[in-house]
Design an enzyme around this catalytic site. Structure first.
Site, PDB file in Angstrom:
ATOM      1  N   ALA A 263       0.888  -0.960  -0.114  1.00  0.00           N
ATOM      2  CA  ALA A 263      -0.093   0.056   0.034  1.00  0.00           C
ATOM      3  C   ALA A 263       0.948   1.125   0.079  1.00  0.00           C
ATOM      4  CB  ALA A 263      -0.859   0.019   1.048  1.00  0.00           C
TER       5      ALA A 263
ATOM      6  N   GLY B  47       0.446  -5.163   0.877  1.00  0.00           N
ATOM      7  CA  GLY B  47      -0.606  -4.914  -0.169  1.00  0.00           C
ATOM      8  C   GLY B  47      -0.346  -5.747  -1.394  1.00  0.00           C
TER       9      GLY B  47
ATOM     10  N   GLU C  45      -0.865  -9.239  -0.983  1.00  0.00           N
ATOM     11  CA  GLU C  45      -2.457  -9.437  -0.901  1.00  0.00           C
ATOM     12  C   GLU C  45      -3.119  -9.470  -2.245  1.00  0.00           C
ATOM     13  OE1 GLU C  45      -2.510  -6.393   2.131  1.00  0.00           O
ATOM     14  OE2 GLU C  45      -3.372  -7.783   3.645  1.00  0.00           O
TER      15      GLU C  45
ATOM     16  N   GLU D  83       3.897  -5.437   7.316  1.00  0.00           N
ATOM     17  CA  GLU D  83       3.287  -4.368   7.946  1.00  0.00           C
ATOM     18  C   GLU D  83       3.324  -4.207   9.485  1.00  0.00           C
ATOM     19  OE1 GLU D  83       2.008  -6.713   5.751  1.00  0.00           O
ATOM     20  OE2 GLU D  83       0.529  -6.158   4.707  1.00  0.00           O
TER      21      GLU D  83
HETATM   22  C1  3H9 Z   1       0.671  -2.288   3.307  1.00  0.00           C
HETATM   23  O1  3H9 Z   1       0.749  -2.732   2.336  1.00  0.00           O
HETATM   24  C2  3H9 Z   1      -0.810  -2.195   4.044  1.00  0.00           C
HETATM   25  C3  3H9 Z   1      -1.494  -3.383   3.359  1.00  0.00           C
HETATM   26  O2  3H9 Z   1      -1.570  -4.343   4.076  1.00  0.00           O
HETATM   27  C4  3H9 Z   1      -2.916  -2.612   3.213  1.00  0.00           C
HETATM   28  C5  3H9 Z   1      -3.671  -1.987   4.263  1.00  0.00           C
HETATM   29  C6  3H9 Z   1      -5.217  -1.645   3.914  1.00  0.00           C
HETATM   30  N1  3H9 Z   1       4.554   3.396  -0.164  1.00  0.00           N
HETATM   31  O3  3H9 Z   1      13.266   1.982   0.517  1.00  0.00           O
HETATM   32  P1  3H9 Z   1      13.702   2.672  -0.907  1.00  0.00           P
HETATM   33  C7  3H9 Z   1       9.379   5.141  -1.268  1.00  0.00           C
HETATM   34  S1  3H9 Z   1       1.814  -1.336   4.237  1.00  0.00           S
HETATM   35  C8  3H9 Z   1       5.124   4.791  -0.689  1.00  0.00           C
HETATM   36  O4  3H9 Z   1      14.771   3.885  -0.657  1.00  0.00           O
HETATM   37  P2  3H9 Z   1      14.836   0.294  -2.025  1.00  0.00           P
HETATM   38  C9  3H9 Z   1      10.345   5.373  -0.352  1.00  0.00           C
HETATM   39  O5  3H9 Z   1       9.926   6.152   0.334  1.00  0.00           O
HETATM   40  C10 3H9 Z   1       3.375  -1.398   3.147  1.00  0.00           C
HETATM   41  N2  3H9 Z   1       6.469   4.984  -0.716  1.00  0.00           N
HETATM   42  O6  3H9 Z   1      14.076   1.572  -1.985  1.00  0.00           O
HETATM   43  C11 3H9 Z   1      11.249   6.170  -1.515  1.00  0.00           C
HETATM   44  O7  3H9 Z   1      10.684   7.289  -1.589  1.00  0.00           O
HETATM   45  P3  3H9 Z   1      12.148   8.304  -2.001  1.00  0.00           P
HETATM   46  C12 3H9 Z   1       3.960  -2.658   3.109  1.00  0.00           C
HETATM   47  C13 3H9 Z   1       7.167   3.999  -0.684  1.00  0.00           C
HETATM   48  O8  3H9 Z   1      15.235  -0.174  -3.247  1.00  0.00           O
HETATM   49  C14 3H9 Z   1      11.485   5.252  -2.501  1.00  0.00           C
HETATM   50  O9  3H9 Z   1      10.174   4.687  -2.401  1.00  0.00           O
HETATM   51  N3  3H9 Z   1       5.208  -2.443   2.547  1.00  0.00           N
HETATM   52  C15 3H9 Z   1       6.800   2.720  -0.307  1.00  0.00           C
HETATM   53  O10 3H9 Z   1      15.863   0.514  -1.064  1.00  0.00           O
HETATM   54  C16 3H9 Z   1      12.199   4.055  -2.617  1.00  0.00           C
HETATM   55  O11 3H9 Z   1      12.246   3.302  -1.434  1.00  0.00           O
HETATM   56  C17 3H9 Z   1       6.205  -2.109   2.846  1.00  0.00           C
HETATM   57  O12 3H9 Z   1       6.420  -2.149   4.032  1.00  0.00           O
HETATM   58  C18 3H9 Z   1       5.350   2.449  -0.050  1.00  0.00           C
HETATM   59  N4  3H9 Z   1       4.979   1.130   0.125  1.00  0.00           N
HETATM   60  O13 3H9 Z   1      13.904  -0.616  -1.064  1.00  0.00           O
HETATM   61  C19 3H9 Z   1       7.490  -2.204   1.817  1.00  0.00           C
HETATM   62  N5  3H9 Z   1       7.895   1.713  -0.437  1.00  0.00           N
HETATM   63  O14 3H9 Z   1      12.836   7.925  -2.986  1.00  0.00           O
HETATM   64  C20 3H9 Z   1       8.278  -0.699   2.243  1.00  0.00           C
HETATM   65  C21 3H9 Z   1       8.938   2.609  -0.894  1.00  0.00           C
HETATM   66  O15 3H9 Z   1      11.166   9.642  -1.946  1.00  0.00           O
HETATM   67  N6  3H9 Z   1       9.275  -0.454   1.161  1.00  0.00           N
HETATM   68  N7  3H9 Z   1       8.660   3.896  -1.055  1.00  0.00           N
HETATM   69  O16 3H9 Z   1      12.847   8.553  -0.456  1.00  0.00           O
HETATM   70  C22 3H9 Z   1      10.381  -1.224   1.329  1.00  0.00           C
HETATM   71  O17 3H9 Z   1      10.615  -2.154   2.191  1.00  0.00           O
HETATM   72  C23 3H9 Z   1      11.521  -0.716   0.485  1.00  0.00           C
HETATM   73  O18 3H9 Z   1      11.128   0.416  -0.200  1.00  0.00           O
HETATM   74  C24 3H9 Z   1      11.814  -1.870  -0.892  1.00  0.00           C
HETATM   75  C25 3H9 Z   1      12.596  -0.943  -1.945  1.00  0.00           C
HETATM   76  C26 3H9 Z   1      12.208  -3.090  -0.188  1.00  0.00           C
HETATM   77  C27 3H9 Z   1      10.279  -1.781  -1.474  1.00  0.00           C
END
Ligand code: 3H9
Length: 725
Positions: free
Chosen positions: A76, A119, A122, A142
């Site tokens: 999400a 998400g 999901e 999450e």
């Molecule tokens: C969820 O899904 C809830 C559900 O159950 C539904 C509920 C109803 N959203 O980390 P990076 C941005 S909760 C918005 O440096 P990497 C991040 O801020 C979510 N933005 O890259 C950054 O922005 P900026 C569950 C996001 O290659 C840019 O992307 N998912 C999101 O080192 C690059 O990120 C997670 O918890 C997001 N979901 O790592 C995954 N994700 O360039 C969270 C990233 O402006 N994300 N951004 O600073 C991660 O773990 C890592 O970003 C990922 C990539 C491994 C994907």
């Protein structure tokens, strides 16, 4: 490849975030929402429109959903969740989309590369089938944001992988590789080579086989018996309490998973929704979301051009093969960077190399990596007594002990040896970068790279910018931090930079508390219960009483300020901490810390001699004094521009000092408590305990204005955006 935007059917139109193409009789929906294809507004709608269109079109035999760019869907949109956690709106509702996918008569195949997280997973689980490239990562992270999978993930996951694996994934928040997901039944096939081609072939195969295609919500084979499930749930709760100390979300995830095995699907989904809605209103959730964005903000440096190319680090060199030098060499080798490790003392060099070898051998024994990997890493580390080969290195890191004269001498020598354009870095934890840079003819190439011990493990890297450090050298340090998989936080040059400058008053205040009547173990227990990874006296014993003693000799309290008394005596008694088997605590043969009556007596005597009255001190006072003293120093650091943002200070403490992420870091925690309240308490401590509690001017101002550190950060970010345009 034909791109179809469904002219004439505006309600079913896929949008610019989701492209729809037809590959013969297979409809492919590609999510294009860089950088991570989060489910931002428009993405779920785009996917749903594509599926609805497929369902209405009898010539479409199968559907493939795939991510454009570097990943499938990483979850999400956390910005949306941040808004919901702040009370604006609610968690995105994906039920309609998931139902459309699952009820589609044609097979829907999710084609996964990069990550399918939160998400993203999901959505993938609502598909009839999942295929993935080798190494793709799948997970429900999450809980790391203080919530649970809230788009029916807690209901579908146990139906696919069984309750035990679902508990493990949802509680740990870890991602697993496609190969493990295949073994668990979360993935149906690994696709070698081109993912889209493989997914198309798989989709046709499934279409050919004919329906009905498996709806995850209807699967029950893996749901287990009530007795089995009760055991899994109880063990999961115990595990969650142990491994995710004080966190609400992991236990809540187990509640939702328990509902999945006990209730019909729709009722389980309702329960899940109730839980996530409640969690989104918690301080823990807001703090953890803050921590997520704070960690990502550190690489945004005002005034540093985004396109400034870092100096490529193909060869590194290190001076000093002690604990820090050896750890840094391992961090380099782990990232594939060859490194020359120099120590002028043969015995020290041998000790350093053997510590590295022992460490790697331990990892091989534990199965973290193979002997081959260890051999490759060892081969990248070249121990030597001279500076031979330094002239070819792109970066040198000095890691000798904290002595300014010695460091200056080394930098004069490095200036002579290193090629023009090489970065000259010091690992000092407290000393003046400008004084060290002044020993060279190229202060613009000098920077502080403050690693934390053990340097190959700890995530924090304080990057200390000197007065003359060039932007390109800063860009190189930030890029190196990423290569080493560390969190590089740029800070200014002052005694102790951010981390240690705040640590010193914290240690001092804990010692004052002990002198006033709180036993070290009481202070430590209160801090641990509050969430710190370790109590401060235990930290002191681990780092060495002699180390803190030396720091205090070099950096005494200003005249007239109260100074801790017992530390000197421990030092003189040779109680240097864990290494001598006794410090604030006594240590048994298993290095277990035991309260020591000798220390209790010593503290009492010292207090009596110095007229410090003894009293009972509450846990609440211990926390307030230990944490508020850090916040007060943090406010000064921010005011002086040593940290660029309050959130950078938080990141330093979260990544390097064992501060609990669910409190968001010291500055975020201050906002949560309320700056006016904190300021009032600091004023009281100031009156009771003297001038070392002088409130920081920034804290006073923000408290008076009703401001927060977060609003200050937001205001600065706005100004920077304006300046950049
Ligand atoms: C969820 O899904 C809830 C559900 O159950 C539904 C509920 C109803 N959203 O980390 P990076 C941005 S909760 C918005 O440096 P990497 C991040 O801020 C979510 N933005 O890259 C950054 O922005 P900026 C569950 C996001 O290659 C840019 O992307 N998912 C999101 O080192 C690059 O990120 C997670 O918890 C997001 N979901 O790592 C995954 N994700 O360039 C969270 C990233 O402006 N994300 N951004 O600073 C991660 O773990 C890592 O970003 C990922 C990539 C491994 C994907």
């Amino acid at each position: 490849m034909q791109i179809c935007y469904y002219p004439g059917e505006p309600n079913l139109m896929a949008n610019e975030l989701v492209n729809v193409t037809h590959h013969g009789d297979v409809l492919v929906a590609t999510v294009n929402n860089p950088p991570v294809n989060a489910l931002s507004p428009g993405v779920p709608e785009g996917i749903e429109a594509a599926v609805v269109a497929a369902r209405a079109n009898s010539s479409v035999k199968a559907v493939v959903i795939i991510g454009g760019g570097r990943t499938f869907v990483a979850g999400a949109d956390i910005k949306e969740l941040e808004q919901a956690a702040a009370g604006h709106g609610s968690a995105p509702k994906l039920h309609g989309l998931l139902e459309q996918i699952e009820d589609c008569a044609q097979p829907v195949v999710m084609a996964i590369h990069g990550t399918a997280l939160g998400g993203g997973l999901e959505v993938a689980m609502a598909g009839h089938y999942r295929v993935a490239v080798p190494g793709a990562q799948l997970g429900q992270p999450e809980v790391n944001l203080g919530i649970i999978p809230g788009a029916e993930g807690t209901q579908r996951l146990p139906r696919l992988v069984g309750l035990a694996a679902a508990v493990d994934l949802c509680v740990s928040g870890k991602a697993i590789k496609a190969e493990e997901a295949l073994a668990l039944g979360l993935v149906d096939r690994i696709i070698e080579g081109d993912l889209l081609a493989g997914a198309l072939a798989f989709a046709r195969e499934m279409a050919e086989k004919g329906g009905p295609h498996p709806k995850t919500r209807e699967l029950s084979r893996k749901l287990g018996s009530p007795t089995e499930n009760a055991g899994i749930v109880a063990a999961g709760r115990e595990q969650a309490r142990k491994t995710r100390r004080n966190l609400i979300a992991p236990l809540a995830a187990i509640d939702a998973l328990e509902a999945a095995v006990a209730l019909p699907f729709d009722e389980g989904c309702r329960k899940e929704r109730e839980i996530i809605t409640e969690l989104l209103g918690t301080d823990q959730c807001r703090a953890l979301i803050h921590a997520f964005f704070a960690e990502r903000a550190v690489s945004k440096i005002p005034g540093l051009p985004k396109d400034l190319p870092p100096i490529p680090v193909r060869q590194a060199a290190i001076v000093g093969a002690g604990t820090m030098g050896g750890g840094i060499a391992m961090a380099m080798a782990n990232a594939g960077i060859p490194v020359l490790l120099k120590d002028s003392d043969q015995a020290a060099l041998d000790r350093g190399v053997s510590a590295i070898r022992k460490n790697y051998e331990g990892s091989v024994k534990k199965g973290r990596f193979s002997q081959d990997v260890m051999d490759q890493r060892m081969a990248l580390i070249h121990p030597q007594l001279t500076s031979a080969g330094f002239e070819a290195a792109d970066l040198v890191i000095e890691a000798v002990f904290e002595n300014l004269a010695l460091k200056k001498q080394i930098f004069t020598e490095l200036d002579r040896v290193m090629k023009p354009g090489a970065v000259l870095a010091t690992n000092t934890s407290t000393l003046d970068i400008d004084a060290i840079a002044g020993a060279t003819s190229r202060p613009d190439m000098v920077i502080g790279l403050h690693f934390f011990s053990p340097a190959h493990v700890m995530r924090l890297l304080e990057i200390v910018r000197g007065r003359n450090t060039s932007p390109q050298v800063i860009a190189t340090a930030l890029s190196l931090a990423k290569t080493l998989r560390k969190v590089g936080v740029l800070v200014g040059n002052c005694w102790g930079f951010v981390g240690n400058r705040m640590m010193l008053p914290y240690m001092r205040e804990a010692q004052f508390l002990a002198e006033e009547g709180a036993a070290p173990q009481q202070v430590d227990q209160a801090l641990y219960d509050w969430g710190m990874a370790m109590g401060i006296f235990a930290v002191d014993d681990m780092g060495g009483i002699d180390v803190q003693w030396r720091v205090r000799q070099e950096h005494p309290e200003p005249a007239g300020l109260r100074s801790p008394l017992v530390l000197n005596q421990l030092y003189q008694m040779g109680r240097l901490g864990q290494k001598t088997g006794a410090g604030w605590y006594r240590y048994d043969e298993n290095r277990r810390a035991l309260p020591d009556p000798e220390v209790t007596a010593l503290i009492r005597e010292t207090a009596a001699k110095n007229g410090i009255p003894q009293r009972t001190i509450s846990e609440a006072e211990i926390i307030e004094r230990c944490i508020y003293v850090m916040i007060n120093e943090g406010a000064r650091i921010l005011d002086e521009g040593i940290a660029l943002r309050a959130s950078d200070i938080d990141t330093v403490y979260l990544a390097g000092y064992g501060f609990p992420a669910y409190h968001g870091g010291p500055m975020w925690y201050a906002d949560t408590v309320g700056l006016a309240k904190i300021y009032r308490r600091i004023e009281e401590f100031h009156n009771q305990h003297g001038p070392h509690w002088e409130p920081a001017p920034l804290l006073r101002r923000l408290a008076a204005e009703g401001g927060t550190f977060a609003s200050l950060d937001a205001e600065k970010a706005r100004e920077e955006r304006v300046a950049a345009n």
